[in-house]
Design a protein around this motif. Structure first.
Motif, short mmCIF file in Angstrom:
data_model
loop_
_atom_site.label_atom_id
_atom_site.label_comp_id
_atom_site.label_asym_id
_atom_site.label_seq_id
_atom_site.Cartn_x
_atom_site.Cartn_y
_atom_site.Cartn_z
N GLY A 1 62.78 46.56 82.57
CA GLY A 1 61.98 47.29 83.49
C GLY A 1 61.26 48.55 83.13
N LYS A 2 61.49 49.00 81.64
CA LYS A 2 60.67 49.93 81.14
C LYS A 2 59.74 49.79 80.06
N GLY A 3 59.80 48.37 79.49
CA GLY A 3 59.00 48.03 78.50
C GLY A 3 59.02 46.84 78.10
N VAL A 4 58.44 46.41 77.16
CA VAL A 4 58.57 44.76 76.55
C VAL A 4 58.84 44.86 74.88
N LYS A 5 59.39 45.82 74.47
CA LYS A 5 59.83 45.61 73.11
C LYS A 5 61.26 44.96 72.95
N ASN A 6 61.59 44.76 71.57
CA ASN A 6 62.92 44.24 71.62
C ASN A 6 63.91 45.13 72.26
N ASP A 7 63.69 46.37 71.92
CA ASP A 7 64.81 47.51 72.33
C ASP A 7 65.09 47.30 73.92
N ASN A 8 63.98 46.78 74.60
CA ASN A 8 63.81 46.65 76.07
C ASN A 8 64.52 45.38 76.67
N VAL A 9 65.11 44.35 75.59
CA VAL A 9 65.69 43.34 76.06
C VAL A 9 67.09 43.54 76.41
N THR A 10 67.44 42.89 77.72
CA THR A 10 68.95 43.45 78.06
C THR A 10 69.84 42.34 77.82
N GLU A 11 69.27 41.20 77.56
CA GLU A 11 70.26 39.88 77.37
C GLU A 11 69.63 39.09 76.45
N PHE A 12 70.23 38.45 75.32
CA PHE A 12 69.53 37.74 74.22
C PHE A 12 70.07 36.39 74.60
N ARG A 13 69.37 35.61 75.89
CA ARG A 13 69.68 34.43 76.16
C ARG A 13 69.08 33.21 75.55
N TYR A 14 67.76 33.46 75.26
CA TYR A 14 67.06 32.28 74.79
C TYR A 14 66.19 32.72 73.66
N ALA A 15 65.75 31.67 72.93
CA ALA A 15 64.69 31.83 71.81
C ALA A 15 63.70 30.67 71.96
N LEU A 16 62.62 30.98 71.36
CA LEU A 16 61.24 30.09 71.46
C LEU A 16 61.16 29.45 70.02
N VAL A 17 61.21 27.96 70.35
CA VAL A 17 61.04 27.19 69.33
C VAL A 17 59.80 26.33 69.65
N GLU A 18 58.83 26.49 68.61
CA GLU A 18 57.21 26.05 69.06
C GLU A 18 56.87 25.28 67.69
N SER A 19 55.90 24.27 67.89
CA SER A 19 55.28 23.64 66.68
C SER A 19 54.01 23.44 67.03
#
Length: 765
Positions: free
Chosen positions: A211-229
């Motif tokens: 709720g304070k920003g959108v950088k990696n440091d602001n991520v609270t839980e590492f639940r998902y990753a994006l896979v795109e082609s």
């Protein structure tokens, strides 16, 4: 996007951020972006520099345009690492990196994209954008998670026209608030999230933020990753996602030429997230899914379902596709590629049993098996290993056993190169063996260059694959020991490296280890090695050396006999007539009588001098010799009778006289208490007896604990009982209680946890 088979991140360990110039620092960032890494990778590397400013890497990153990178590529980082000591390993086809034994090795090809048929993706006919986005939010987020999303953009002029880039967007509302607002708004997504620009569409972050920003440091839980082609036909992408059974939480059509798979990762922290995402990307790539590798960072934006983009729908294709979670998917991938053999039915093999591996050391060790030599520091274990190297190379006897001839690799971890080479020559000479087959011995001198065994094993295997070694001898293992030697699970991991070497090379692996502290005579041979009992149970053959206590009388007798032998040789060589006429059989056993004959028969001092010098050498050798008893525990062969031998620097020799056979080991009389020992024990205080029992319990627990199954009360009863005397369960319970460290629960021995250590009672590890 550059095709990246080679991981640049390990090379950054060679480049200290504080040692580079500003331009070099920028070059590293540009090279990482060119090769498909994230700004987070650059930022993480930069943090160890005192000049580091938070957020600077991410600002710079956005200014790097691929068309402006020019010659700044991964080769830039490679060259910088080379200049700082990194050496590329591999073939001439390009850079490669060295995997450790925990790394993923193998083909891991599950599907062939050329044979995968495209699957139809059905665009929703009766589209309900609000309900679709609602389903997406409910699938990915908890109600209290803060969600980042972007509907506002800014234009950038390019050669291809104007493109719209997302702003930082909003990140101050929870999933619960957004869901409630959507339920009230129906299909009017713009009323909740803001109306996106039609040409651009909208984005959403798939991991919760603070709720304070959108950088990696602001991520609270590492639940998902994006896979795109974005370089494959959409139906083919869809089919490959399904064939690979990726644990996809949500699959979204981007509105253009790619699908966005939000894949379950469920990592504990950023480091585990990176590791798991790299694994997912590698599996996808090996199976023909050409994915965009810039999507690694956990704060990445993905396409928001429920909006349109240049007239095309960004829509939710499906949720919860493939395996249930990352762990299940990972295990499925590994099981498909584990290379383990299938179970066999004994009936099918009964009449056609495979050949046993040939015996490398007759009656002791088969080729391809493992052997441990254990002993104290004065036992000459390194000399014993060199003697064994020579015996195998020349096809000679080692201690009391014949050896099959073959090639040997001696891994020298302790001596400098000149000392190691001289020692081999000295031992050859002392053994009296002609160096006819020294080409069979390779020495790998690694003093000052050693690495832990789990890193050494693959290096050793790579260098030895075409050498056809019958044995690899590693001396000493403390130089490559990993973990706590008293930890069963850590030592199991350590000794597994020997299995890998033996299996990959088809040769025996032989190594030595030191005894634990204190008297060893009263212990079984497999209990004497220091550390966890894994050391004793792991090898197929354990050769144990225990020193015998020599009396002054025995040393004097042996010295006299050896010097008498020199006098005999002198008389036979210089005064044969005198020898035949005057020396009796009784005289041959007396040093004094032989010395008299020597003085009487040979008067020339020049003739006498070489023999007098040799007598001094013999006296020094016998007076400094030590006596040893060799015992063993064998997996493939019957137990051998103890072998008594002498160690006279630099070689061991079997005691042919039999004088050592009468010496009892300290605290041991073949399992029975002698009268003197009984009398001695009667004089011990209760405290001393209690201490002795505690030490025995500790030794037994170390030996029996395999790090997997708990030690049971029955295990200890069997351990201490002998054919002559059984030890009762009641006695073992008393000994455990007296130790103050262990207790029995449900017939299992548990370590008592004292206050401050934790709660409950843990199984011994």
């Amino acid at each position: 996007m550059a095709d990246r088979d080679f991981d640049l991140l390990p090379l950054l360990d060679y480049i200290e951020p504080s040692s580079v110039t500003y331009q070099e620092w920028v070059d590293v960032g540009m090279a990482l972006k060119y090769e498909g890494y994230s700004a987070a990778d650059w930022d993480l590397w930069s943090q160890s520099d005192s000049r580091y400013k938070e957020g600077e890497c991410f600002k710079k990153w956005d200014s790097f345009q691929r068309e402006g990178l020019g010659s700044i590529t991964g080769a830039t980082i490679t060259q910088m690492a080379k200049e700082r000591g990194w050496t590329p390993k591999g073939n001439s086809n390009g850079p490669s990196h060295e995997l450790d034994w925990d790394s993923t090795i193998g083909d891991y090809k599950i599907v062939d994209k050329n044979w995968v048929e495209s699957q139809e993706i059905r665009e929703p006919f009766h589209w309900e954008p609000g309900r679709e986005l609602l389903r997406y939010l409910e699938t990915l987020f908890e109600s209290t998670d803060y969600v980042g999303y972007v509907t506002e953009t800014y234009p950038i002029e390019t050669d291809k026209g104007v493109i719209y880039k997302p702003t930082a967007g909003a990140y101050d509302r929870t999933a619960g608030e957004l869901i409630q607002a959507l339920q009230n708004a129906g299909n009017d997504i713009g009323a909740v999230f803001g109306d996106p620009k039609e040409e651009a569409g909208a984005w959403i972050r798939f991991n919760p933020v603070d709720g304070k920003g959108v950088k990696n440091d602001n991520v609270t839980e590492f639940r998902y990753a994006l896979v795109e082609s974005d370089s494959m036909e959409l139906g083919k992408q869809y089919a490959l996602f399904k064939e690979l059974e990726l644990p996809i939480a949500a699959l979204v059509h981007s509105g253009k030429k790619s699908l966005h798979a939000i894949v379950k990762v469920d990592a504990r922290d950023y480091q585990e997230y990176r590791k798991r995402v790299d694994y997912i990307y590698n599996i996808c790539k090996k199976n023909g899914l050409d994915i965009d590798t810039q999507n690694r960072n956990p704060s990445r934006l993905s396409r928001m379902p429920g909006v349109t983009r240049a007239g095309r729908k960004q829509f939710l294709i499906d949720t919860n596709i493939g395996k249930a979670n990352y762990e299940e998917w990972y295990q499925w991938i590994e099981d498909l590629n584990d290379d383990l053999p299938d179970p066999e039915t004994l009936a099918e093999e009964w009449d056609n049993l495979p050949e046993l591996a040939p015996e490398l050391i007759k009656g002791v060790l088969r080729q391809g098996h493992k052997m441990l030599i254990a002993g104290p520091s004065k036992a000459g274990k390194s000399f014993a290993l060199i003697e064994l190297s020579i015996a195998i190379a020349e096809g000679q006897k080692w201690i009391d056993w014949d050896c099959e001839q073959g090639r040997v690799l001696y891994v020298n971890l302790e001596l400098d190169r000149p000392s190691a080479l001289h020692r081999f020559k000295d031992v050859y000479n002392a053994m009296g063996i002609a160096p006819n087959n020294i080409k069979n011995i390779d020495i790998w001198n690694l003093r000052g260059k050693t690495v832990p065994m789990d890193k050494l094993a693959p290096k050793l295997i790579r260098r030895s694959l075409k050498k056809n070694y019958q044995a690899v001898i590693i001396d000493p293992i403390y130089k490559v020991l990993t973990g706590d030697e008293n930890s069963a699970d850590q030592m199991a991991h350590f000794t597994n490296q020997f299995d890998k070497v033996a299996t990959e090379l088809g040769c025996s692996v032989i190594y030595c280890h030191h005894h634990s502290k204190g008297s060893q005579g009263g212990k079984k041979s497999m209990d004497r090695a220091s550390g966890s009992g894994v050391f004793a149970r792991d090898p197929d053959a354990l050769i144990d050396l225990v020193e015998l206590e020599l009396t002054d009388e025995l040393i004097k007798m042996r010295t006299n006999k050896a010097t008498a032998k020199v006098y005999q040789e002198a008389l036979q060589e210089q005064a044969l007539d005198y020898y035949q006429q005057h020396v009796s059989l009784d005289d041959l056993e007396s040093r004094a009588e032989m010395q008299k004959h020597f003085e009487k028969a040979i008067s020339d001092i020049l003739v006498k001098k070489p023999y007098l010098d040799k007598i001094q050498e013999v006296k020094r050798a016998t007076e400094t010799s030590t006596g040893w008893r060799v015992e063993g525990t064998l997996r493939e062969f019957a137990k051998f009778a103890p072998v008594n031998m002498w160690f006279s620097y630099p070689v061991h020799s079997v005691d042919q006289s039999g004088v050592l056979a009468d010496i009892q080991l300290e605290d041991s009389t073949n399992g029975k208490n002698s009268p003197w020992k009984k009398n001695f024990e009667k004089k011990k205080s209760p405290e001393n007896r209690k201490q002795d029992r505690s030490e025995k319990i500790e030794t037994a627990m170390s030996s029996l604990n395999d790090g997997i199954n708990p030690v049971s009360l029955d295990d200890l009863v069997g351990y201490f009982s002998t054919e002559e005397k059984a030890v009762s369960e009641k006695t073992i319970r008393r000994w455990l209680k007296d130790s103050g460290r262990y207790e029995v629960k449900n017939k299992q021995v548990c370590e008592i946890i004292t206050e401050g250590q934790g709660t409950g009672t843990d199984k011994i590890e």
